[in-house]
Enzyme design. Structure first.
Site, PDB file in Angstrom:
ATOM      1  N   ARG A  32       6.149   5.443   1.901  1.00 38.17           N
ATOM      2  CA  ARG A  32       4.956   6.287   2.058  1.00 38.17           C
ATOM      3  C   ARG A  32       4.720   6.540   3.543  1.00 38.17           C
ATOM      4  NH1 ARG A  32      -1.256   4.878  -0.069  1.00 38.17           N
ATOM      5  NH2 ARG A  32      -1.956   7.046  -0.069  1.00 38.17           N
TER       6      ARG A  32
ATOM      7  N   TRP B 230       5.397 -10.144  -9.122  1.00 39.42           N
ATOM      8  CA  TRP B 230       5.906 -10.266  -7.754  1.00 39.42           C
ATOM      9  C   TRP B 230       6.753 -11.523  -7.641  1.00 39.42           C
ATOM     10  CZ3 TRP B 230       1.624  -7.186  -8.115  1.00 39.42           C
ATOM     11  CH2 TRP B 230       1.607  -6.050  -7.273  1.00 39.42           C
TER      12      TRP B 230
ATOM     13  N   LYS C 287       0.807  -1.237   0.000  1.00 35.62           N
ATOM     14  CA  LYS C 287       0.000   0.000   0.000  1.00 35.62           C
ATOM     15  C   LYS C 287       0.834   1.277   0.000  1.00 35.62           C
ATOM     16  CE  LYS C 287      -3.416  -1.078  -0.611  1.00 35.62           C
ATOM     17  NZ  LYS C 287      -3.716  -1.727  -1.921  1.00 35.62           N
TER      18      LYS C 287
ATOM     19  N   SER D 151      -4.701   3.312   3.987  1.00 33.68           N
ATOM     20  CA  SER D 151      -4.941   2.599   2.731  1.00 33.68           C
ATOM     21  C   SER D 151      -5.156   1.105   3.014  1.00 33.68           C
ATOM     22  CB  SER D 151      -3.745   2.816   1.793  1.00 33.68           C
ATOM     23  OG  SER D 151      -3.947   2.168   0.576  1.00 33.68           O
TER      24      SER D 151
ATOM     25  N   TRP E 250       1.612   2.058  -8.786  1.00 31.57           N
ATOM     26  CA  TRP E 250       1.981   3.324  -9.422  1.00 31.57           C
ATOM     27  C   TRP E 250       3.395   3.240 -10.005  1.00 31.57           C
ATOM     28  CZ3 TRP E 250       1.762   8.578  -6.269  1.00 31.57           C
ATOM     29  CH2 TRP E 250       1.678   9.647  -7.165  1.00 31.57           C
TER      30      TRP E 250
ATOM     31  N   PHE F 213      -3.450   9.718 -11.126  1.00 34.74           N
ATOM     32  CA  PHE F 213      -4.432   8.835 -10.482  1.00 34.74           C
ATOM     33  C   PHE F 213      -5.665   8.657 -11.370  1.00 34.74           C
ATOM     34  CE2 PHE F 213      -8.045   8.208  -7.560  1.00 34.74           C
ATOM     35  CZ  PHE F 213      -7.629   7.054  -6.928  1.00 34.74           C
TER      36      PHE F 213
ATOM     37  N   THR G 183       3.050   0.700  -4.949  1.00 31.15           N
ATOM     38  CA  THR G 183       3.664  -0.324  -5.812  1.00 31.15           C
ATOM     39  C   THR G 183       3.122  -0.232  -7.240  1.00 31.15           C
ATOM     40  OG1 THR G 183       3.222  -1.709  -3.872  1.00 31.15           O
ATOM     41  CG2 THR G 183       4.317  -2.761  -5.758  1.00 31.15           C
TER      42      THR G 183
ATOM     43  N   HIS H  71       7.476  -7.499  -2.090  1.00 27.12           N
ATOM     44  CA  HIS H  71       7.155  -6.941  -0.776  1.00 27.12           C
ATOM     45  C   HIS H  71       8.080  -7.560   0.276  1.00 27.12           C
ATOM     46  CE1 HIS H  71       3.669  -4.785  -2.075  1.00 27.12           C
ATOM     47  NE2 HIS H  71       2.857  -5.811  -2.193  1.00 27.12           N
TER      48      HIS H  71
ATOM     49  N   MET I 219      -4.789   6.471 -14.439  1.00 22.66           N
ATOM     50  CA  MET I 219      -4.486   5.070 -14.109  1.00 22.66           C
ATOM     51  C   MET I 219      -5.727   4.317 -13.631  1.00 22.66           C
ATOM     52  SD  MET I 219      -0.768   4.575 -12.377  1.00 22.66           S
ATOM     53  CE  MET I 219      -1.190   2.981 -11.679  1.00 22.66           C
TER      54      MET I 219
ATOM     55  N   LYS J 120      -8.158   6.563  -3.284  1.00 22.86           N
ATOM     56  CA  LYS J 120      -8.176   8.039  -3.212  1.00 22.86           C
ATOM     57  C   LYS J 120      -6.951   8.665  -3.877  1.00 22.86           C
ATOM     58  CE  LYS J 120     -11.128   9.594   0.497  1.00 22.86           C
ATOM     59  NZ  LYS J 120     -11.162  10.332   1.778  1.00 22.86           N
ATOM     60  N   GLY J 121      -5.803   8.023  -3.687  1.00 25.26           N
ATOM     61  CA  GLY J 121      -4.591   8.500  -4.354  1.00 25.26           C
ATOM     62  C   GLY J 121      -4.117   9.864  -3.895  1.00 25.26           C
TER      63      GLY J 121
HETATM   64  P1  A3P Z   1      -5.038   4.810  -1.374  1.00 24.07           P
HETATM   65  O1  A3P Z   1      -5.706   3.600  -0.820  1.00 24.07           O
HETATM   66  O2  A3P Z   1      -4.575   5.753  -0.296  1.00 24.07           O
HETATM   67  O3  A3P Z   1      -5.840   5.507  -2.412  1.00 24.07           O
HETATM   68  P2  A3P Z   1      -0.092  -0.406  -3.678  1.00 24.07           P
HETATM   69  O4  A3P Z   1      -0.092  -0.371  -5.156  1.00 24.07           O
HETATM   70  O5  A3P Z   1       1.273  -0.455  -3.069  1.00 24.07           O
HETATM   71  O6  A3P Z   1      -1.012  -1.454  -3.154  1.00 24.07           O
HETATM   72  O7  A3P Z   1      -0.658   1.011  -3.161  1.00 24.07           O
HETATM   73  C1  A3P Z   1      -1.991   1.371  -3.383  1.00 24.07           C
HETATM   74  C2  A3P Z   1      -2.145   2.834  -3.061  1.00 24.07           C
HETATM   75  O8  A3P Z   1      -1.512   3.605  -4.096  1.00 24.07           O
HETATM   76  C3  A3P Z   1      -3.615   3.265  -3.036  1.00 24.07           C
HETATM   77  O9  A3P Z   1      -3.690   4.338  -2.081  1.00 24.07           O
HETATM   78  C4  A3P Z   1      -3.796   3.743  -4.474  1.00 24.07           C
HETATM   79  O10 A3P Z   1      -4.899   4.583  -4.670  1.00 24.07           O
HETATM   80  C5  A3P Z   1      -2.478   4.479  -4.666  1.00 24.07           C
HETATM   81  N1  A3P Z   1      -2.176   4.743  -6.095  1.00 24.07           N
HETATM   82  C6  A3P Z   1      -2.109   3.864  -7.111  1.00 24.07           C
HETATM   83  N2  A3P Z   1      -1.880   4.504  -8.278  1.00 24.07           N
HETATM   84  C7  A3P Z   1      -1.799   5.832  -7.991  1.00 24.07           C
HETATM   85  C8  A3P Z   1      -1.595   7.028  -8.762  1.00 24.07           C
HETATM   86  N3  A3P Z   1      -1.447   6.971 -10.075  1.00 24.07           N
HETATM   87  N4  A3P Z   1      -1.572   8.213  -8.111  1.00 24.07           N
HETATM   88  C9  A3P Z   1      -1.726   8.281  -6.777  1.00 24.07           C
HETATM   89  N5  A3P Z   1      -1.938   7.191  -5.985  1.00 24.07           N
HETATM   90  C10 A3P Z   1      -1.971   5.990  -6.581  1.00 24.07           C
END
Ligand code: A3P
Length: 286
Positions: free
Chosen positions: A123, A78, A45, A131, A50, A220, A48, A101, A223, A249-250
């Protein structure tokens, strides 16, 4: 389902059984890391997905085909997941891209002192907790988080998937290999600058125009529309996105909408204790 049904402990760290098997973890341990391999390493969270998108686009030189045609778990698989074995990673030409991870000390034996590169995304742990709280509600392969108070205790205690955030970060900060440390918050503040930073680290220079296009695709909003990255290909039985979206939410600072003043105080005191002596300047501490 209970913790016993859903989780197992691997080298002291909780991992979900639906995604990791003893065989897949052994596969990771014995994985043959090559020069040129690039890993996206994160505590879950932390951004990743992104970074997987940014990395794929940089490696393709700005060609959008891979991010629009291959799910993220195929293009940046992974290392420790059960389906990775089937991907025949040994047959893939260099440079290969992988995600993990795993804590630093759990990496494949061949990783240490290798010439692989790692992009470690950090983060703010309060946002990681937030998250995670929503993710654990929608991901059926994880134990229901219970109340925020209950989940906070588990999170601070490292009784969640991939264990303690504090240990994960501290371990990776001690890595001797080539690691780029980049924070989610930095990516929020300056996405194009972050793309450029990754390009420099990977020795993959791209034009301003291409970096601009990559940053635009990786917002965000954009994507969230990409079905190869938004996990909409995963069946509802595994991830119920009607409860909470994967791309939820991003933003940075959403913890303020979940964490109470008393919980924040507890968080800060644990953070202070666990991160004592760490000299790295975290973006959120500034
Ligand atoms: P939130 O739950 O706070 O929105 P992971 O990929 O490591 O599981 O992390 C997921 C988190 O990254 C989520 O956070 C997701 O919304 C956020 N995320 C993924 N793509 C993103 C982007 N392009 N911009 C901003 N946040 C992003």
């Amino acid at each position: 389902m209970s913790e016993e049904d859903l989780y197992m402990v691997y080298r002291g760290v909780v991992v979900p059984k639906a995604v990791h098997t003893p065989e897949s973890l052994q596969y990771a341990e014995e994985f043959n890391v090559r020069e040129g391999d690039v890993f996206v390493s994160t505590y879950p969270k932390s951004g990743t997905t992104w970074m997987q998108e940014i990395l794929t686009l940089i490696m393709s030189g700005g060609d959008f085909t891979p991010v629009l045609t291959l799910p993220n778990w195929d293009r940046v698989p992974w290392l420790e997941e059960h389906r990775t074995k089937e991907l025949q990673m040994n047959e893939r030409p260099s440079p290969r891209t992988l995600s993990t991870h795993l804590h630093y000390h759990m990496m494949p034996k061949s990783f240490y002192n290798s010439k692989a590169k790692v992009i470690y995304v950090l983060r703010n742990p309060k946002d990681v907790y937030t998250s995670s709280y929503y993710y654990y509600q929608m991901a059926t392969y994880l134990v229901d988080p219970g109340t925020p108070d209950e989940f906070l205790m588990k999170f601070l205690d490292g009784k969640v998937m991939f264990g303690s955030w504090f240990d994960h970060v501290k371990g990776w900060l001690s890595a001797k290999e080539q690691v780029l440390y980049i924070s989610y918050e930095e990516m929020i503040a300056d996405l194009k600058g972050s793309v450029s930073k990754v390009c420099t680290f990977l020795d993959k220079p791209l034009s301003e125009e291409v970096m601009e296009k990559i940053a635009d695709h990786c917002t965000f909003k954009n994507m969230k529309q990409n079905k190869m990255s938004n996990y909409s290909l995963v069946p509802k039985e595994f991830m119920d996105q009607t409860k909470s979206n994967f791309l939820r939410k991003g933003i940075s600072g959403d913890w303020k909408n979940l964490v109470t003043v008393a919980q924040a105080e507890l968080f800060d005191s644990v953070y202070k204790e666990k991160m004592k002596g760490i000299e790295y300047k975290f973006y959120w501490d500034e």
